[in-house]
Design a protein around this motif. Structure first.
Motif, short mmCIF file in Angstrom:
data_model
loop_
_atom_site.label_atom_id
_atom_site.label_comp_id
_atom_site.label_asym_id
_atom_site.label_seq_id
_atom_site.Cartn_x
_atom_site.Cartn_y
_atom_site.Cartn_z
N LEU A 39 -41.03 -8.79 -9.29
CA LEU A 39 -39.63 -8.51 -9.02
C LEU A 39 -39.21 -7.28 -9.80
CD1 LEU A 39 -36.76 -9.07 -7.98
CD2 LEU A 39 -36.50 -10.73 -9.86
N LEU A 40 -38.75 -6.27 -9.08
CA LEU A 40 -38.27 -5.04 -9.68
C LEU A 40 -36.75 -5.01 -9.57
CD1 LEU A 40 -40.91 -2.85 -7.88
CD2 LEU A 40 -40.95 -3.42 -10.30
N VAL A 66 -37.40 -4.66 -15.22
CA VAL A 66 -36.09 -4.04 -15.03
C VAL A 66 -36.24 -2.54 -15.18
CG1 VAL A 66 -33.69 -3.92 -15.81
CG2 VAL A 66 -34.93 -6.10 -15.93
N LEU A 67 -35.85 -1.80 -14.14
CA LEU A 67 -35.84 -0.35 -14.16
C LEU A 67 -34.38 0.10 -14.29
CD1 LEU A 67 -38.18 0.24 -11.08
CD2 LEU A 67 -38.85 -0.16 -13.45
N ALA A 68 -34.15 1.26 -14.88
CA ALA A 68 -32.79 1.73 -15.06
C ALA A 68 -32.65 3.16 -14.57
CB ALA A 68 -32.39 1.63 -16.54
N GLY A 83 -40.67 2.94 -4.83
CA GLY A 83 -41.59 3.88 -5.48
C GLY A 83 -42.38 3.25 -6.60
N ALA A 84 -41.79 2.27 -7.29
CA ALA A 84 -42.46 1.62 -8.43
C ALA A 84 -43.25 0.37 -8.03
CB ALA A 84 -41.42 1.24 -9.48
N ALA A 85 -43.12 -0.04 -6.77
CA ALA A 85 -43.77 -1.28 -6.33
C ALA A 85 -45.28 -1.14 -6.33
CB ALA A 85 -43.28 -1.65 -4.93
N SER A 86 -45.97 -2.23 -6.64
CA SER A 86 -47.43 -2.18 -6.67
C SER A 86 -48.08 -2.94 -5.52
CB SER A 86 -47.95 -2.73 -8.00
OG SER A 86 -47.47 -4.03 -8.24
N ALA A 87 -47.29 -3.71 -4.76
CA ALA A 87 -47.85 -4.44 -3.61
C ALA A 87 -47.74 -3.61 -2.34
CB ALA A 87 -47.11 -5.77 -3.42
N ASP A 88 -48.53 -3.98 -1.35
CA ASP A 88 -48.49 -3.27 -0.06
C ASP A 88 -47.28 -3.68 0.78
OD1 ASP A 88 -50.91 -2.00 -0.65
OD2 ASP A 88 -52.07 -3.67 0.17
N ILE A 89 -46.70 -4.85 0.49
CA ILE A 89 -45.52 -5.34 1.21
C ILE A 89 -44.36 -5.40 0.22
CG2 ILE A 89 -44.54 -7.26 2.52
CD1 ILE A 89 -47.39 -8.05 3.28
N ASP A 172 -43.91 -3.01 5.30
CA ASP A 172 -45.12 -2.34 4.83
C ASP A 172 -44.68 -1.12 4.01
OD1 ASP A 172 -47.11 0.01 5.28
OD2 ASP A 172 -48.29 -1.78 5.67
N ARG A 173 -45.08 -1.09 2.76
CA ARG A 173 -44.60 -0.05 1.84
C ARG A 173 -44.88 1.35 2.35
NH1 ARG A 173 -46.88 2.50 -2.81
NH2 ARG A 173 -45.26 3.16 -4.29
N GLN A 174 -46.06 1.58 2.93
CA GLN A 174 -46.40 2.92 3.41
C GLN A 174 -45.53 3.32 4.60
OE1 GLN A 174 -48.25 5.10 1.81
NE2 GLN A 174 -48.55 3.52 0.24
N ALA A 175 -45.18 2.36 5.44
CA ALA A 175 -44.31 2.67 6.57
C ALA A 175 -42.94 3.11 6.09
CB ALA A 175 -44.19 1.45 7.49
N LEU A 176 -42.45 2.48 5.02
CA LEU A 176 -41.15 2.86 4.49
C LEU A 176 -41.23 4.21 3.78
CD1 LEU A 176 -38.26 1.90 4.34
CD2 LEU A 176 -38.82 0.65 2.26
N LEU A 177 -42.29 4.43 3.04
CA LEU A 177 -42.45 5.72 2.36
C LEU A 177 -42.59 6.86 3.35
CD1 LEU A 177 -44.87 4.74 -0.56
CD2 LEU A 177 -42.44 5.30 -0.73
#
Length: 200
Positions: A39-40, A66-68, A83-89, A172-177
């Motif tokens: 969870l980010l 927690v990111l700020a 951008g900081a997520a590490s999963a593919d979804i 899908d993270r790549q689709a969003l990026l």
């Protein structure tokens, strides 16, 4: 999930002045039947103690980070989380929403059932003050529709509640990026619906 394993799914939660609600939202992630998540929580320049509450949770649960950032709006916060997520979804949960315990289980089941799709969504419940909660309504779908690919997204969207609601969606993270700019920064209302329309 231990600290070295990659999560099955990343959850992005933008946070701006939701100190009265954020712990309930975080607790609904922790209550999921699927435990391999991260969870980010992206603090978008909050002026209340919501971020401090989230950091307290993170101290006891390493899956929570927690990111700020300085206040830039919900789109910028979501983009930072993606951008900081590490999963593919990547799934999204606003700090004033909550999930049912099997939400991530349902998303991963959809991803397994429809592996060539690039985003997945569930039904959701609409709660407005002083009104009876109701499930979202989708029209222009086949009779007895339970699950499947919505090929006529814009037709359904034009006649129904939003067929894709951000807090009931994973992508899908790549689709969003691949979407230039991700969520549109500077748009004050409907920025998420614009993003889903671009994906559609």
């Amino acid at each position: 999930m231990n600290a070295l394993s990659k999560p099955l799914i990343s959850v992005v939660m933008p946070l701006y002045n939701k100190a009265d609600l954020v712990l309930e939202a975080i607790a609904s992630v922790q209550a999921q039947t699927v435990s391999a998540w991260e969870l980010l929580v992206v603090d978008d320049g909050s002026t209340d103690n919501g971020p401090q509450q989230a950091r307290e949770v993170a101290r006891s649960d390493p899956r929570v980070r927690v990111l700020a950032q300085a206040n830039q709006g919900v789109s910028a916060a979501r983009n930072a989380g993606v951008g900081a997520a590490s999963a593919d979804i990547v799934a999204f949960l606003d700090a004033d929403d909550v999930w049912q315990p099997r939400f991530l289980e349902a998303i991963l089941a959809l991803q397994s059932r429809y592996p060539t799709s690039r985003w997945w969504a569930t039904g959701y419940e609409i709660r407005v003050a002083d009104a009876t909660p109701r499930s979202n309504r989708l029209l222009r779908l086949p009779a007895q529709f339970d699950a499947g690919v919505i090929s006529n997204y814009f037709e359904v969207a034009a006649t129904s509640d939003p067929p894709v609601w951000t807090s009931a969606t994973a992508v899908d993270r790549q689709a969003l990026l691949a979407l230039t700019g991700g969520f549109p920064v500077g748009v004050r209302s409907g920025e998420d619906l614009l993003t889903w329309a671009r994906l559609a």
